[in-house]
Motif scaffolding. Structure first.
Motif, PDB file in Angstrom:
ATOM      1  N   GLY A  23       1.631 -40.545 -77.425  1.00 36.08           N
ATOM      2  CA  GLY A  23       0.877 -40.162 -76.232  1.00 36.08           C
ATOM      3  C   GLY A  23       1.762 -39.451 -75.225  1.00 36.08           C
ATOM      4  O   GLY A  23       1.364 -38.459 -74.616  1.00 36.08           O
ATOM      5  N   GLU A  24       3.006 -39.964 -75.075  1.00 35.62           N
ATOM      6  CA  GLU A  24       3.929 -39.370 -74.093  1.00 35.62           C
ATOM      7  C   GLU A  24       4.153 -37.882 -74.344  1.00 35.62           C
ATOM      8  O   GLU A  24       4.299 -37.115 -73.404  1.00 35.62           O
ATOM      9  CB  GLU A  24       5.295 -40.081 -74.136  1.00 35.62           C
ATOM     10  CG  GLU A  24       5.318 -41.403 -73.413  1.00 35.62           C
ATOM     11  CD  GLU A  24       5.047 -42.561 -74.345  1.00 35.62           C
ATOM     12  OE1 GLU A  24       4.462 -42.325 -75.427  1.00 35.62           O
ATOM     13  OE2 GLU A  24       5.391 -43.691 -73.987  1.00 35.62           O
ATOM     14  N   SER A  25       4.169 -37.480 -75.616  1.00 35.76           N
ATOM     15  CA  SER A  25       4.449 -36.070 -75.913  1.00 35.76           C
ATOM     16  C   SER A  25       3.333 -35.163 -75.404  1.00 35.76           C
ATOM     17  O   SER A  25       3.566 -33.988 -75.132  1.00 35.76           O
ATOM     18  CB  SER A  25       4.659 -35.874 -77.414  1.00 35.76           C
ATOM     19  OG  SER A  25       3.506 -36.240 -78.123  1.00 35.76           O
ATOM     20  N   MET A  85       2.048 -35.286 -72.544  1.00 37.93           N
ATOM     21  CA  MET A  85       2.243 -35.022 -71.112  1.00 37.93           C
ATOM     22  C   MET A  85       2.888 -33.672 -70.875  1.00 37.93           C
ATOM     23  O   MET A  85       2.764 -33.114 -69.793  1.00 37.93           O
ATOM     24  CB  MET A  85       3.141 -36.101 -70.486  1.00 37.93           C
ATOM     25  CG  MET A  85       2.575 -37.490 -70.541  1.00 37.93           C
ATOM     26  SD  MET A  85       3.517 -38.716 -69.603  1.00 37.93           S
ATOM     27  CE  MET A  85       5.071 -38.769 -70.468  1.00 37.93           C
ATOM     28  N   TYR A  95       2.641 -36.871 -66.766  1.00 39.84           N
ATOM     29  CA  TYR A  95       1.504 -37.805 -66.855  1.00 39.84           C
ATOM     30  C   TYR A  95       0.349 -37.078 -67.528  1.00 39.84           C
ATOM     31  O   TYR A  95       0.335 -35.848 -67.606  1.00 39.84           O
ATOM     32  CB  TYR A  95       1.065 -38.276 -65.450  1.00 39.84           C
ATOM     33  CG  TYR A  95       0.499 -37.155 -64.617  1.00 39.84           C
ATOM     34  CD1 TYR A  95      -0.870 -36.879 -64.597  1.00 39.84           C
ATOM     35  CD2 TYR A  95       1.346 -36.307 -63.899  1.00 39.84           C
ATOM     36  CE1 TYR A  95      -1.372 -35.802 -63.882  1.00 39.84           C
ATOM     37  CE2 TYR A  95       0.845 -35.240 -63.174  1.00 39.84           C
ATOM     38  CZ  TYR A  95      -0.519 -34.986 -63.175  1.00 39.84           C
ATOM     39  OH  TYR A  95      -1.009 -33.921 -62.481  1.00 39.84           O
ATOM     40  N   ILE A 153      -2.524 -35.262 -69.725  1.00 34.01           N
ATOM     41  CA  ILE A 153      -2.549 -34.350 -70.870  1.00 34.01           C
ATOM     42  C   ILE A 153      -2.254 -32.928 -70.414  1.00 34.01           C
ATOM     43  O   ILE A 153      -2.957 -32.380 -69.568  1.00 34.01           O
ATOM     44  CB  ILE A 153      -3.934 -34.400 -71.561  1.00 34.01           C
ATOM     45  CG1 ILE A 153      -4.223 -35.813 -72.079  1.00 34.01           C
ATOM     46  CG2 ILE A 153      -4.005 -33.390 -72.710  1.00 34.01           C
ATOM     47  CD1 ILE A 153      -5.661 -36.037 -72.518  1.00 34.01           C
ATOM     48  N   ASP A 154      -1.198 -32.347 -70.982  1.00 34.12           N
ATOM     49  CA  ASP A 154      -0.835 -30.961 -70.711  1.00 34.12           C
ATOM     50  C   ASP A 154      -1.589 -30.080 -71.712  1.00 34.12           C
ATOM     51  O   ASP A 154      -1.365 -30.169 -72.923  1.00 34.12           O
ATOM     52  CB  ASP A 154       0.680 -30.804 -70.876  1.00 34.12           C
ATOM     53  CG  ASP A 154       1.150 -29.360 -70.723  1.00 34.12           C
ATOM     54  OD1 ASP A 154       0.323 -28.502 -70.359  1.00 34.12           O
ATOM     55  OD2 ASP A 154       2.342 -29.090 -70.973  1.00 34.12           O
ATOM     56  N   ASN A 193       0.744 -41.859 -72.465  1.00 35.98           N
ATOM     57  CA  ASN A 193       0.635 -40.921 -71.342  1.00 35.98           C
ATOM     58  C   ASN A 193      -0.407 -41.384 -70.324  1.00 35.98           C
ATOM     59  O   ASN A 193      -0.445 -40.910 -69.192  1.00 35.98           O
ATOM     60  CB  ASN A 193       0.257 -39.522 -71.842  1.00 35.98           C
ATOM     61  CG  ASN A 193      -1.005 -39.530 -72.680  1.00 35.98           C
ATOM     62  OD1 ASN A 193      -1.244 -40.447 -73.469  1.00 35.98           O
ATOM     63  ND2 ASN A 193      -1.829 -38.515 -72.526  1.00 35.98           N
ATOM     64  N   ASN A 207      -7.113 -39.458 -75.741  1.00 34.98           N
ATOM     65  CA  ASN A 207      -6.226 -38.466 -76.356  1.00 34.98           C
ATOM     66  C   ASN A 207      -6.824 -37.894 -77.642  1.00 34.98           C
ATOM     67  O   ASN A 207      -6.685 -36.699 -77.923  1.00 34.98           O
ATOM     68  CB  ASN A 207      -4.866 -39.098 -76.656  1.00 34.98           C
ATOM     69  CG  ASN A 207      -4.032 -39.309 -75.403  1.00 34.98           C
ATOM     70  OD1 ASN A 207      -4.258 -38.674 -74.387  1.00 34.98           O
ATOM     71  ND2 ASN A 207      -3.068 -40.214 -75.477  1.00 34.98           N
TER      72      ASN A 207
END
Length: 236
Positions: free
Chosen positions: A14-16, A18, A23, A25-26, A55, A83
């Motif tokens: 999930g962090e990826s 960001m 924080y 979703i990019d 994230n 996600n």
């Protein structure tokens, strides 16, 4: 085109998602991931995916702040669903069919997961995105992805991360850390390396599901792994 793997389980953190924003979703990162995934489906690979939820919310860190652990983990499961919906939307927007399957009944947000449904999905050329972990608290999405990879008969679990493989120590903190090209499950456990949690690693070992840890944030890397190029670390 010759591919090393026919059916894969792709684990994304999930962090990826960001990206650079720290924080949430990019959308740029999401779009990059979707293009890489569509590329390997185009190579004839059957793709099942599990995404974490860090994230948005992590059950363990929530428990540390006073949340009930069971409810915290359930909140984390819902984060993985958000996600998964985002990724399915990004895939469909570039013409790649995808289906979200949830471990807990969440119709009409996603269909209830079964391994038969997941296999039918990937055999049809769509991407199966399997959300809500195992549906149980106290299990991480790493364990969920090990379980799903075994259930759908994947040839390999590809763990897409921010680092380009498994190191003797955290390369972001220790400049002397060296990278493994290959390492056994037993050595990962003996050294206490943070590849995945112990439950997930043990499941992969018992069911002979190899893991490749690689840097998913570099566009094109996913296709390189599929072709069998020597990037990342193979755990076997």
């Amino acid at each position: 085109m010759e591919t090393k793997y026919k059916r894969i389980l792709l684990k994304l953190s999930g962090e990826s998602l960001m990206g650079s924003q720290g924080y949430g979703i990019d959308t740029l990162r999401l779009g990059e991931y979707a293009r890489q995934i569509a590329e390997i489906v185009g190579m004839g690979v059957e793709v099942a995916i599990v995404i974490g939820g860090g994230n948005i919310f992590r059950g363990l860190s929530g428990a540390a702040k006073g949340f009930d652990r069971v409810k915290g983990d359930q909140m984390g499961m819902l984060a993985t669903v958000i996600n998964s919906l985002a990724l399915s939307s990004a895939l469909e927007s570039i013409g790649q069919p995808a289906r979200v399957l949830t471990a807990i009944n969440m119709f009409p947000i996603g269909e209830q997961y079964s391994n038969r449904r997941a296999i039918e999905t990937i055999e049809s050329g769509a991407v199966a995105i399997m959300a809500a972990g195992t549906g149980n608290p106290f299990f991480t999405t790493d364990t969920g992805s090990a379980l799903r990879g075994i259930e759908v008969g994947a040839d390999v679990m590809l763990k897409g991360t921010r680092v380009d493989g498994v190191y003797t120590a955290d390369p972001e903190k220790d400049p002397t850390a060296t990278k493994f090209d290959e390492i056994t499950y037993d050595e990962v456990l003996a050294r206490g390396l943070k590849v995945m949690d112990i439950t997930a690693t043990a499941m992969c070992r018992e069911n002979h599901l190899p893991i490749v840890v690689f840097d998913m944030d570099t566009p094109g890397n996913l296709a390189k792994v599929i072709r069998g190029e020597n990037i990342g670390t193979r755990v076997y």
